[in-house]
Design an enzyme around this catalytic site. Structure first.
Site, mmCIF file in Angstrom:
data_model
loop_
_atom_site.group_PDB
_atom_site.id
_atom_site.type_symbol
_atom_site.label_atom_id
_atom_site.label_comp_id
_atom_site.label_asym_id
_atom_site.label_seq_id
_atom_site.Cartn_x
_atom_site.Cartn_y
_atom_site.Cartn_z
ATOM 1 N N VAL A 1 0.485 -1.366 0.023
ATOM 2 C CA VAL A 1 0.265 0.317 0.112
ATOM 3 C C VAL A 1 1.129 1.634 -0.033
ATOM 4 O O VAL A 1 1.610 1.324 0.557
ATOM 5 C CB VAL A 1 -0.823 0.443 0.972
ATOM 6 C CG1 VAL A 1 -1.588 1.464 1.361
ATOM 7 C CG2 VAL A 1 -2.382 -1.490 0.989
ATOM 8 N N CYS A 2 0.985 2.244 -0.653
ATOM 9 C CA CYS A 2 1.831 3.043 -0.794
ATOM 10 C C CYS A 2 3.378 3.117 -1.033
ATOM 11 O O CYS A 2 3.603 2.933 -2.028
ATOM 12 C CB CYS A 2 0.755 4.199 0.259
ATOM 13 S SG CYS A 2 1.574 5.720 -0.305
ATOM 14 N N THR A 3 3.731 4.029 -0.378
ATOM 15 C CA THR A 3 5.175 4.043 -0.075
ATOM 16 C C THR A 3 5.774 2.368 0.345
ATOM 17 O O THR A 3 6.951 2.179 0.821
ATOM 18 C CB THR A 3 5.461 4.891 0.619
ATOM 19 O OG1 THR A 3 4.426 4.695 2.249
ATOM 20 C CG2 THR A 3 5.199 5.773 0.580
#
Length: 328
Positions: free
Chosen positions: A113-115
């Site tokens: 998720v994301c970074t």
């Protein structure tokens, strides 16, 4: 499939200090709701962390860990790596990276998720793959891991057994896609309705739009972005934008890639498509009017671009995006 005796799939979410709470909650709450709607356990979700310590989130809230990352074993159906401001520290911690790599080998699929993509990249799990991350961090990921094909455009990308998603709430879209894959699209749509979220937002949906407009630090890029948003029907090729900004095409291209993670032409195209998507969903304007307002030469050009980007024609997008009118 890694499943308990009741048939529920085992999902292991990896958190660490500096994790974004929404990165975790979008996944865990969606999977929990899917089971409650189905009337039986569908997923067994565990939050693990280094040494089993409580996870201090970006917001300052603390989540109790359900176990130690180091002691977690397989089999695992889905391994999820959360993102957050602490992603670089997590990616630099050899113990975290080594155990993420170990657990990924025991999982049917691995998700970031994301970074969280930074942690997967540090573990060597993204080499040779097309991935995404939050647009703000895309250029950094690309520079640090040249063996990874980073596309900052889509909200999520599935490449084989690994799926990566963009910033925060895109985890909701990816998780709904996983529910659809595991248990069918009807359940995913029912979960989406219960969450009061978009029923069918495909992975090809662009991260950035004029409605969640990026606010780049660089003044010139910010001015060009504002000009694009305000003049979608005008000529917006790179040469024209560069001339208006008083820089060379090469300089403008470099600045856009550095600050937005994509060249000017790609940004213009996606901004126009996102504006068209909002008009389709929120208004009853004719397709020809929407095409003209958003800078497309014809309805057919809009249709082709829409199918390429979103996987559906404008007519279907409008049908699935516009809420029904309720009589009172």
């Amino acid at each position: 499939m890694a499943a308990a005796s009741d048939g529920a799939r085992r999902v292991v979410v990896v958190g660490y200090d500096g994790s974004e709470l929404l990165d975790i909650a979008c996944v865990t709450s969606t999977l929990d709701l899917a089971g409650r709607i189905a009337g039986r356990p569908l997923y067994r979700v565990e939050l693990v962390s280094p040494a089993g310590r409580a996870v201090r989130c970006d917001s300052g809230l603390r989540l109790e860990s359900g176990g130690s990352l180091q002691r977690t074993t397989g089999p695992i159906d889905t391994l999820v790596i959360s993102g957050g401001e602490g992603h670089e520290d997590a990616a630099a911690e050899e113990t975290v990276v080594a155990h993420v790599r170990r657990l990924a080998a025991l999982a049917r699929r691995t998700v970031s998720v994301c970074t969280g993509a930074t942690v997967l990249a540090a573990a060597g799990l993204l080499d040779g793959r097309r991935v995404t991350t939050h647009w703000r961090y895309a250029s950094t990921l690309r520079e640090r891991y040249p063996g990874v094909e980073v596309d900052p455009g889509p909200i999520f990308i599935r490449d084989g057994g690994i799926a990566t998603s963009a910033g925060v709430t895109s985890a909701l879209d990816l998780t709904l896609a996983l529910v659809a894959e595991d248990h069918g699209p009807q359940l995913a749509r029912t979960v989406a309705r219960a969450l009061v979220t978009h029923l069918q937002r495909p992975g090809t949906q662009a991260q950035m739009s004029v409605f969640t407009a990026p606010d780049p630090d660089h003044a010139l890029v910010r001015e060009v972005v504002a000009h694009v948003n305000a003049n979608l029907s005008a000529r917006l090729d790179t040469a024209t934008l560069a001339r208006s900004a008083g820089v060379s095409e090469r300089q403008l291209h470099r600045l856009f890639v550095e600050h937005l993670g994509m060249p000017p032409g790609q940004f213009v195209r996606r901004t126009r498509l996102d504006a068209a998507a909002r008009l389709l969903a929120d208004t009853g304007q004719p397709f020809a009017t929407i095409a003209r307002r958003c800078g497309f030469s014809s309805v057919e050009t809009l249709r082709q671009a829409f199918v390429q980007q979103y996987g559906v024609p404008p007519s279907r997008f409008r049908a699935t995006s516009t809420p029904p009118v309720t009589a009172h």
